[in-house]
Scaffold this motif. Structure first.
Motif, PDB file in Angstrom:
ATOM      1  N   ILE A 150      -3.892 -10.207  -2.208  1.00  0.00           N
ATOM      2  CA  ILE A 150      -3.132  -8.955  -2.103  1.00  0.00           C
ATOM      3  C   ILE A 150      -2.858  -8.378  -3.488  1.00  0.00           C
ATOM      4  O   ILE A 150      -3.074  -7.193  -3.736  1.00  0.00           O
ATOM      5  CB  ILE A 150      -1.821  -9.180  -1.325  1.00  0.00           C
ATOM      6  N   ARG A 151      -2.371  -9.209  -4.393  1.00  0.00           N
ATOM      7  CA  ARG A 151      -2.071  -8.718  -5.751  1.00  0.00           C
ATOM      8  C   ARG A 151      -3.330  -8.219  -6.440  1.00  0.00           C
ATOM      9  O   ARG A 151      -3.299  -7.189  -7.125  1.00  0.00           O
ATOM     10  CB  ARG A 151      -1.406  -9.814  -6.568  1.00  0.00           C
ATOM     11  N   SER A 152      -4.422  -8.944  -6.281  1.00  0.00           N
ATOM     12  CA  SER A 152      -5.662  -8.566  -6.958  1.00  0.00           C
ATOM     13  C   SER A 152      -6.242  -7.264  -6.432  1.00  0.00           C
ATOM     14  O   SER A 152      -6.910  -6.541  -7.166  1.00  0.00           O
ATOM     15  CB  SER A 152      -6.704  -9.681  -6.805  1.00  0.00           C
ATOM     16  N   ILE A 153      -6.011  -6.989  -5.173  1.00  0.00           N
ATOM     17  CA  ILE A 153      -6.520  -5.741  -4.593  1.00  0.00           C
ATOM     18  C   ILE A 153      -5.550  -4.592  -4.845  1.00  0.00           C
ATOM     19  O   ILE A 153      -5.930  -3.532  -5.320  1.00  0.00           O
ATOM     20  CB  ILE A 153      -6.755  -5.902  -3.070  1.00  0.00           C
ATOM     21  N   ALA A 154      -4.296  -4.794  -4.491  1.00  0.00           N
ATOM     22  CA  ALA A 154      -3.325  -3.702  -4.564  1.00  0.00           C
ATOM     23  C   ALA A 154      -3.082  -3.242  -5.999  1.00  0.00           C
ATOM     24  O   ALA A 154      -2.936  -2.040  -6.233  1.00  0.00           O
ATOM     25  CB  ALA A 154      -2.010  -4.124  -3.914  1.00  0.00           C
ATOM     26  N   GLY A 155      -3.059  -4.171  -6.937  1.00  0.00           N
ATOM     27  CA  GLY A 155      -2.761  -3.809  -8.323  1.00  0.00           C
ATOM     28  C   GLY A 155      -3.637  -2.689  -8.858  1.00  0.00           C
ATOM     29  O   GLY A 155      -3.140  -1.618  -9.228  1.00  0.00           O
ATOM     30  N   PRO A 156      -4.961  -2.883  -8.910  1.00  0.00           N
ATOM     31  CA  PRO A 156      -5.798  -1.823  -9.480  1.00  0.00           C
ATOM     32  C   PRO A 156      -5.826  -0.543  -8.637  1.00  0.00           C
ATOM     33  O   PRO A 156      -5.911   0.558  -9.192  1.00  0.00           O
ATOM     34  CB  PRO A 156      -7.191  -2.448  -9.565  1.00  0.00           C
ATOM     35  N   LEU A 157      -5.724  -0.684  -7.327  1.00  0.00           N
ATOM     36  CA  LEU A 157      -5.779   0.510  -6.486  1.00  0.00           C
ATOM     37  C   LEU A 157      -4.499   1.337  -6.612  1.00  0.00           C
ATOM     38  O   LEU A 157      -4.555   2.569  -6.714  1.00  0.00           O
ATOM     39  CB  LEU A 157      -6.042   0.121  -5.028  1.00  0.00           C
ATOM     40  N   PHE A 158      -3.347   0.665  -6.619  1.00  0.00           N
ATOM     41  CA  PHE A 158      -2.088   1.386  -6.817  1.00  0.00           C
ATOM     42  C   PHE A 158      -2.031   1.977  -8.218  1.00  0.00           C
ATOM     43  O   PHE A 158      -1.554   3.098  -8.397  1.00  0.00           O
ATOM     44  CB  PHE A 158      -0.888   0.455  -6.579  1.00  0.00           C
ATOM     45  N   PHE A 162      -1.267   5.813  -8.550  1.00  0.00           N
ATOM     46  CA  PHE A 162       0.082   6.214  -8.926  1.00  0.00           C
ATOM     47  C   PHE A 162       0.327   6.300 -10.424  1.00  0.00           C
ATOM     48  O   PHE A 162       1.270   6.961 -10.838  1.00  0.00           O
ATOM     49  CB  PHE A 162       1.109   5.291  -8.255  1.00  0.00           C
ATOM     50  N   VAL A 163      -0.485   5.655 -11.222  1.00  0.00           N
ATOM     51  CA  VAL A 163      -0.332   5.774 -12.676  1.00  0.00           C
ATOM     52  C   VAL A 163      -1.328   6.778 -13.230  1.00  0.00           C
ATOM     53  O   VAL A 163      -0.963   7.693 -13.955  1.00  0.00           O
ATOM     54  CB  VAL A 163      -0.475   4.396 -13.374  1.00  0.00           C
ATOM     55  N   GLY A 165      -3.153   8.802 -11.320  1.00  0.00           N
ATOM     56  CA  GLY A 165      -3.153  10.005 -10.487  1.00  0.00           C
ATOM     57  C   GLY A 165      -4.511  10.341  -9.902  1.00  0.00           C
ATOM     58  O   GLY A 165      -4.774  11.492  -9.562  1.00  0.00           O
ATOM     59  N   VAL A 166      -5.360   9.338  -9.768  1.00  0.00           N
ATOM     60  CA  VAL A 166      -6.711   9.547  -9.249  1.00  0.00           C
ATOM     61  C   VAL A 166      -6.878   8.703  -7.986  1.00  0.00           C
ATOM     62  O   VAL A 166      -6.440   7.549  -7.946  1.00  0.00           O
ATOM     63  CB  VAL A 166      -7.762   9.115 -10.306  1.00  0.00           C
ATOM     64  N   ALA A 167      -7.529   9.270  -7.009  1.00  0.00           N
ATOM     65  CA  ALA A 167      -7.775   8.520  -5.774  1.00  0.00           C
ATOM     66  C   ALA A 167      -8.745   7.377  -6.058  1.00  0.00           C
ATOM     67  O   ALA A 167      -9.766   7.570  -6.701  1.00  0.00           O
ATOM     68  CB  ALA A 167      -8.350   9.444  -4.712  1.00  0.00           C
ATOM     69  N   PRO A 168      -8.425   6.179  -5.603  1.00  0.00           N
ATOM     70  CA  PRO A 168      -9.343   5.055  -5.808  1.00  0.00           C
ATOM     71  C   PRO A 168     -10.605   5.225  -4.964  1.00  0.00           C
ATOM     72  O   PRO A 168     -10.555   5.761  -3.865  1.00  0.00           O
ATOM     73  CB  PRO A 168      -8.538   3.831  -5.369  1.00  0.00           C
ATOM     74  N   THR A 169     -11.702   4.766  -5.513  1.00  0.00           N
ATOM     75  CA  THR A 169     -12.990   4.890  -4.826  1.00  0.00           C
ATOM     76  C   THR A 169     -13.344   3.591  -4.101  1.00  0.00           C
ATOM     77  O   THR A 169     -12.748   2.541  -4.354  1.00  0.00           O
ATOM     78  CB  THR A 169     -14.102   5.177  -5.855  1.00  0.00           C
TER      79      THR A 169
END
Length: 191
Positions: A150-158, A162-163, A165-169
């Protein structure tokens, strides 16, 4: 019967107004006055259904995010990629991203702690199911298990959403999934 239809209609337009206000201005934009103005529903009617702003937010946000389906691709790698891509898709949609931000960050609103904990618990349960199923198949899983994934996935996507300001691909989601699986030591399935 017509009373029931009016109640349902009022609840629906109030819920839509709350979600629209969150998307437009975050949790701070949600006041009973603003919800009333946006929905056309009298404040007294709103208070008849929800005793406070906090109760209204908890109810609306608690049901706003769809349930996270448990992927079953046949492999841990495929399942983790599916989870990562699902999160990336949710974060790519402005409305979903605003709702995720409201739930995840809560603008410091302690009234939303229960909503945040329930949303987190539900998503963690999905990942735990995926990890346990992989263990039963004899696949190796990251030592940090579901929480590490969870941390490994959510970290870069969030971070991207949110930092930066670009939609993750989908590509970023796939890289995050790969790191989740390969970035830490892997324990054998027969533990």
């Amino acid at each position: 019967m017509s009373g029931d239809l009016r109640v349902q209609r009022s609840r629906t337009v109030v819920t839509t107004a709350v979600l629209d206000l969150i998307v437009a201005g975050g949790l701070g934009a949600v006041t009973i006055d603003a919800v009333s103005a946006r929905s056309g529903v009298a404040k007294t009617t709103i208070y008849r259904h929800w005793a406070s702003r906090e109760e209204l937010l908890t109810d609306v946000l608690g049901t706003a995010l769809p349930e996270q389906p448990v992927p079953d691709t046949g492999t841990l790698a495929g399942d983790v990629r599916a989870l990562a891509r699902g999160l990336a898709a949710g974060l790519s949609d402005a409305r979903s991203a605003a709702l995720l931000a409201a739930i995840a960050f809560g603008d410091g609103d302690p009234a939303l702690d229960d909503v945040r904990h329930e949303a987190t618990r539900a998503r963690h349960a999905v990942v735990r199911t995926v990890v346990e199923r992989a263990r039963r198949r004899g696949e190796g899983v990251p030592v940090d298990g579901a929480d590490g994934i969870i941390r490994s996935i959510a970290g870069p996507l969030f971070y991207r959403r949110f930092v930066e300001g670009v939609a993750p691909t989908a590509t970023l989601a796939d890289r995050a999934a790969d790191r989740a699986l390969n970035g830490t030591a892997v324990a054998g399935g027969a533990q």
